[in-house]
Design an enzyme around this catalytic site. Structure first.
Site, PDB file in Angstrom:
ATOM      1  N   CYS A  91      -8.751  30.485 -27.787  1.00  0.00           N
ATOM      2  CA  CYS A  91      -8.447  29.543 -29.093  1.00  0.00           C
ATOM      3  C   CYS A  91      -8.331  28.061 -28.390  1.00  0.00           C
ATOM      4  CB  CYS A  91      -6.458  29.779 -29.601  1.00  0.00           C
ATOM      5  SG  CYS A  91      -7.226  32.104 -30.173  1.00  0.00           S
TER       6      CYS A  91
ATOM      7  N   ARG B 290     -14.945  26.935 -25.639  1.00  0.00           N
ATOM      8  CA  ARG B 290     -14.615  27.951 -24.700  1.00  0.00           C
ATOM      9  C   ARG B 290     -14.413  28.770 -25.550  1.00  0.00           C
ATOM     10  NH1 ARG B 290      -8.406  25.359 -23.362  1.00  0.00           N
ATOM     11  NH2 ARG B 290      -7.989  27.669 -24.146  1.00  0.00           N
TER      12      ARG B 290
ATOM     13  N   TRP C 185     -10.302  32.401 -31.596  1.00  0.00           N
ATOM     14  CA  TRP C 185     -10.979  33.955 -31.333  1.00  0.00           C
ATOM     15  C   TRP C 185     -10.169  35.199 -31.074  1.00  0.00           C
ATOM     16  CZ3 TRP C 185     -10.140  36.968 -26.126  1.00  0.00           C
ATOM     17  CH2 TRP C 185     -11.383  37.502 -25.866  1.00  0.00           C
TER      18      TRP C 185
ATOM     19  N   ASN D 279      -2.024  28.846 -29.802  1.00  0.00           N
ATOM     20  CA  ASN D 279      -3.323  30.151 -28.756  1.00  0.00           C
ATOM     21  C   ASN D 279      -1.721  30.156 -28.896  1.00  0.00           C
ATOM     22  OD1 ASN D 279      -4.785  28.449 -29.860  1.00  0.00           O
ATOM     23  ND2 ASN D 279      -4.758  27.131 -27.615  1.00  0.00           N
ATOM     24  N   GLY D 280      -2.450  31.886 -28.236  1.00  0.00           N
ATOM     25  CA  GLY D 280      -1.229  33.183 -27.592  1.00  0.00           C
ATOM     26  C   GLY D 280      -1.320  34.010 -28.293  1.00  0.00           C
TER      27      GLY D 280
ATOM     28  N   GLU E 223     -21.954  38.748  -8.910  1.00  0.00           N
ATOM     29  CA  GLU E 223     -22.029  37.524  -9.301  1.00  0.00           C
ATOM     30  C   GLU E 223     -23.819  37.440  -9.819  1.00  0.00           C
ATOM     31  OE1 GLU E 223     -20.170  35.801 -10.356  1.00  0.00           O
ATOM     32  OE2 GLU E 223     -20.887  33.462 -10.601  1.00  0.00           O
TER      33      GLU E 223
ATOM     34  N   LYS F 113     -23.623  36.910 -14.075  1.00  0.00           N
ATOM     35  CA  LYS F 113     -23.811  35.804 -14.503  1.00  0.00           C
ATOM     36  C   LYS F 113     -25.614  36.206 -15.490  1.00  0.00           C
ATOM     37  CE  LYS F 113     -21.546  33.168 -13.730  1.00  0.00           C
ATOM     38  NZ  LYS F 113     -21.435  33.311 -13.665  1.00  0.00           N
TER      39      LYS F 113
ATOM     40  N   GLU G 180     -23.669  37.985 -18.531  1.00  0.00           N
ATOM     41  CA  GLU G 180     -23.309  37.643 -19.858  1.00  0.00           C
ATOM     42  C   GLU G 180     -23.668  36.976 -21.026  1.00  0.00           C
ATOM     43  OE1 GLU G 180     -20.394  34.627 -18.457  1.00  0.00           O
ATOM     44  OE2 GLU G 180     -21.072  34.629 -16.448  1.00  0.00           O
TER      45      GLU G 180
ATOM     46  N   HIS H 262     -25.151  56.849  -3.151  1.00  0.00           N
ATOM     47  CA  HIS H 262     -24.235  57.422  -4.300  1.00  0.00           C
ATOM     48  C   HIS H 262     -24.221  57.988  -5.828  1.00  0.00           C
ATOM     49  CE1 HIS H 262     -23.719  57.679   0.637  1.00  0.00           C
ATOM     50  NE2 HIS H 262     -23.330  56.655   0.289  1.00  0.00           N
TER      51      HIS H 262
ATOM     52  N   LYS I  39     -14.115  31.041 -22.022  1.00  0.00           N
ATOM     53  CA  LYS I  39     -14.155  30.152 -20.873  1.00  0.00           C
ATOM     54  C   LYS I  39     -12.806  29.852 -20.056  1.00  0.00           C
ATOM     55  CE  LYS I  39     -15.850  27.111 -17.423  1.00  0.00           C
ATOM     56  NZ  LYS I  39     -17.007  27.796 -16.887  1.00  0.00           N
TER      57      LYS I  39
HETATM   58  C1  F6R Z   1     -18.005  34.168 -15.840  1.00  0.00           C
HETATM   59  C2  F6R Z   1     -16.517  33.353 -15.943  1.00  0.00           C
HETATM   60  C3  F6R Z   1     -15.344  34.379 -15.327  1.00  0.00           C
HETATM   61  C4  F6R Z   1     -14.039  33.619 -15.179  1.00  0.00           C
HETATM   62  C5  F6R Z   1     -13.212  34.398 -15.174  1.00  0.00           C
HETATM   63  C6  F6R Z   1     -11.739  33.677 -14.509  1.00  0.00           C
HETATM   64  O1  F6R Z   1     -18.859  33.558 -15.719  1.00  0.00           O
HETATM   65  O2  F6R Z   1     -16.808  31.826 -15.959  1.00  0.00           O
HETATM   66  O3  F6R Z   1     -16.015  35.369 -15.265  1.00  0.00           O
HETATM   67  O4  F6R Z   1     -14.788  33.198 -13.622  1.00  0.00           O
HETATM   68  O5  F6R Z   1     -12.784  34.129 -16.177  1.00  0.00           O
HETATM   69  O6  F6R Z   1     -12.011  32.658 -14.448  1.00  0.00           O
HETATM   70  P1  F6R Z   1     -10.966  31.107 -13.599  1.00  0.00           P
HETATM   71  O7  F6R Z   1     -11.841  30.749 -12.477  1.00  0.00           O
HETATM   72  O8  F6R Z   1     -10.380  29.790 -14.683  1.00  0.00           O
HETATM   73  O9  F6R Z   1      -9.605  31.376 -13.719  1.00  0.00           O
END
Ligand code: F6R
Length: 593
Positions: free
Chosen positions: A2, A27, A71, A97-98, A466, A470, A473, A489, A588
């Site tokens: 949010c 976000r 959200w 938010n929350g 990673e 990437k 997502e 395994h 985000k």
């Molecule tokens: C993936 C991504 C998320 C963040 C995770 C942690 O591309 O962006 O996996 O890495 O939500 O976020 P931060 O680094 O802000 O704690």
């Protein structure tokens, strides 16, 4: 997650609110709304994009208003569940938010007192609760209402006929952007960059009264002073600059990000601070993080163990909160781009409660993590708008290299050569970016598959994780990262010509074992794409496609290999027509547990 915005001043609030909401879209959200207060409060909201809501909202007169991107947590995305929420006479209006943990109890109590609820949300109890206590003094009413609330919140409250906004926070960020005879409220800095760079962050349990000309903050009933921060990010930093997607822009910014991050450390001597504390003499290191930042933490483990020769334990922040334990003598580092991730903050609080000194690596000046930490190591990636983290990951790696190098136990000549090569990394990353076209071609093939494995060994194992994260997502292809040695395994059972494998091949002591893994994969008919440091004939013979990256010292290979994987994910998602910057269901900044 949010997003919150608010405005009070002499401008018409409606266009300001929509503009700020548009800046928060990154976000992630599923519905949005605004409320503008004139002689009455008018609310427009729906489960649509900000632009779509703006189009259908009539002109609302009023210089005071609040807005929200939601959200969904409690109740599906819908018009009725979207914020802002009102009490029944439509006098008190709230964005939140929350999560309110005791909302059901409060709702039952308020319903018994005659309040009528229309949504399924936890938030709706707030305007009703504030209304119970409101007698013209909004701050007092909010303060009394919040005494009954359990959970986390950042809220903005307005009351019809009242030229002020009341804001409050507990475990969820909220900021005030200071203007000239006007003030802005937001959950996140990019929302207000068009208007001001002067920002005040509220602390937990703060309640603020914002008028056009003033900001008064109290905590526990007593007035408190909160520092004004100058934000160095610019509006241009948060715009696409001609790129089709923020993600592509952010991938291309990485040479500069490396230069800025390292340059910042050199200029400010940040590593020296840690040396003075003697932290690393204490022995073991614990690094906590989530998502992409966790992958950076895992790379950090390999970096520190190789250079400093000290054991490093890495934990997912979300899991550490249940089962981890640490001795107060450990060096503890939390890695979080946003500095607002709920799991990371909870872990930090726990560590601090156990007496640990906690260092944080974060990209956001003034973020909650930066204020909780004993020591902050800033990355200088600039605002990262695309939900998928790219440049912040590389900046985190720079911070981890910079952190480890001064404590290195390696031969001085090798250390000098590593530092020289570290400074050359922007050029090496540029060389990967220059190969964008061939990576995009490869992505066209990859886009046809539904399941893909990413494998690596040693320091490139987290790089494989990673790469898979990437891809999944942003392209919605099921992708799994795996240590190459673990394929046999279990995952072997899934291999075949419909399941390609992306192999991240290091030019270090893992090389021979990686060749063996690739041969085993080929024997099971999976197509193989290999990311390889320049010019290796043997691998080219073996695999279906080679993505060449410049040869670098093995310890720096995660940098160039990751950039290739970012481009591979980006072009695969583009080929599949995905909304790259705003993947479904993702946010985000993940401010709930
Ligand atoms: C993936 C991504 C998320 C963040 C995770 C942690 O591309 O962006 O996996 O890495 O939500 O976020 P931060 O680094 O802000 O704690």
């Amino acid at each position: 997650m949010c997003g919150i915005v608010g405005y009070i001043g002499d401008k018409q609030a409606q266009p300001v609110l929509f503009n700020c909401l548009a800046r928060l879209e990154y976000r992630g959200y599923d519905s949005c709304g605004i409320a503008v207060a004139g002689s009455e409060v008018k609310v427009f909201k729906d489960a649509v994009r900000v632009k779509a809501l703006e189009k259908v909202t009539p002109k609302l007169a009023g210089t005071l208003g609040i807005g929200h991107t939601r959200w969904a947590t409690h109740g599906e995305p819908s018009r009725v569940n979207a914020h802002p929420h009102l009490d029944c006479p439509g006098k008190i209006c709230v964005v939140h938010n929350g999560i309110i943990n005791n909302y059901q109890k409060l709702r039952q109590k308020l319903a018994r007192a005659g309040h009528h609820f229309v949504s399924e949300t936890d938030t709706e109890v707030l305007p009703h609760l504030v209304e119970e206590y409101y007698d013209g003094n909004l701050e007092m009413a909010v303060s009394r209402a919040l005494q009954e609330v359990e959970g986390s919140y950042a809220i903005v409250v307005l009351a019809v006929g009242n030229r002020e906004l009341v804001i409050a926070r507990r475990d969820s960020p909220i900021i005030v952007g200071l203007g000239d005879r006007e003030n802005y409220i937001a959950s996140d800095v990019p929302a207000i960059l068009d208007y001001t760079s002067r920002v005040v962050y509220l602390e937990d349990n703060d309640i603020g009264v914002v008028t056009a000309n003033s900001l008064q903050i109290k905590n526990g009933g007593a007035e408190v002073a909160r520092k004004e921060h100058k934000i160095s990010w610019t509006v241009e930093d948060a715009q696409k600059a001609g790129y089709e997607y923020f993600m592509l822009k952010e991938i291309h910014e990485q040479p500069k990000v490396i230069r800025d991050t390292i340059g910042g450390y050199v200029a400010e001597g940040e590593a020296v601070g840690l040396a003075d504390s003697g932290d690393f003499d204490l022995g073991d290191v614990l690094i906590l993080a989530s998502g992409t930042s966790y992958h950076a933490a895992l790379v950090g483990k390999y970096i520190i163990e190789e250079l400093v020769r000290t054991p490093v334990r890495t934990e997912l922040a979300s899991e550490f909160n249940y089962c981890g334990c640490t001795s107060p003598r450990s060096v503890t580092i939390v890695v979080t781009q946003s500095g607002e991730t709920a799991d990371a903050l909870k872990a930090m609080k726990r560590l601090k409660g156990e007496g640990c000194r906690v260092s944080v690596i974060t990209n956001v000046v003034g973020s909650t993590a930066s204020r909780l930490a004993d020591r902050v190591i800033y990355t200088r990636a600039g605002p990262e708008i695309s939900v998928a983290a790219t440049k912040s990951f590389l900046a985190q790696l720079m911070a981890l290299y910079w952190l480890a190098l001064p404590y290195s136990k390696i031969d001085i000549r090798r250390l000098d050569s590593l530092i020289t090569e570290l400074r050359q990394l922007p050029g090496k990353v540029q060389q990967v970016l220059d190969r964008e076209g061939s990576i995009a071609e490869c992505a066209k093939q990859l886009a046809k598959f539904d399941n893909i494995f990413f494998v690596g060994r040693g320091i490139n194992y987290p790089v494989a994780l990673e790469g898979a994260l990437k891809l999944k997502e942003i392209s919605y292809i099921h992708a799994e990262g795996c240590a190459a040695g673990e394929l046999k395994h279990g995952p072997f059972a899934l291999l075949g010509k419909e399941v390609p494998v992306v192999a991240v091949v290091g030019n270090d002591n893992t090389y021979e074992a990686m060749l063996t893994s690739i041969k085993e994969v080929k024997a099971r008919h999976s197509p193989v794409i290999a990311i390889v440091g320049n010019g290796d004939g043997e691998i080219e013979e073996l695999v279906n496609t080679v993505i060449s990256v410049p040869k670098v010292e093995p310890i720096f290979s995660p940098v160039v290999n990751t950039v290739a994987l970012q481009l591979l994910a980006y072009y695969t998602a583009k080929e599949r027509g995905c909304p790259i910057d705003f993947p479904r269901n993702l946010a985000k900044s993940v401010t709930v547990e």
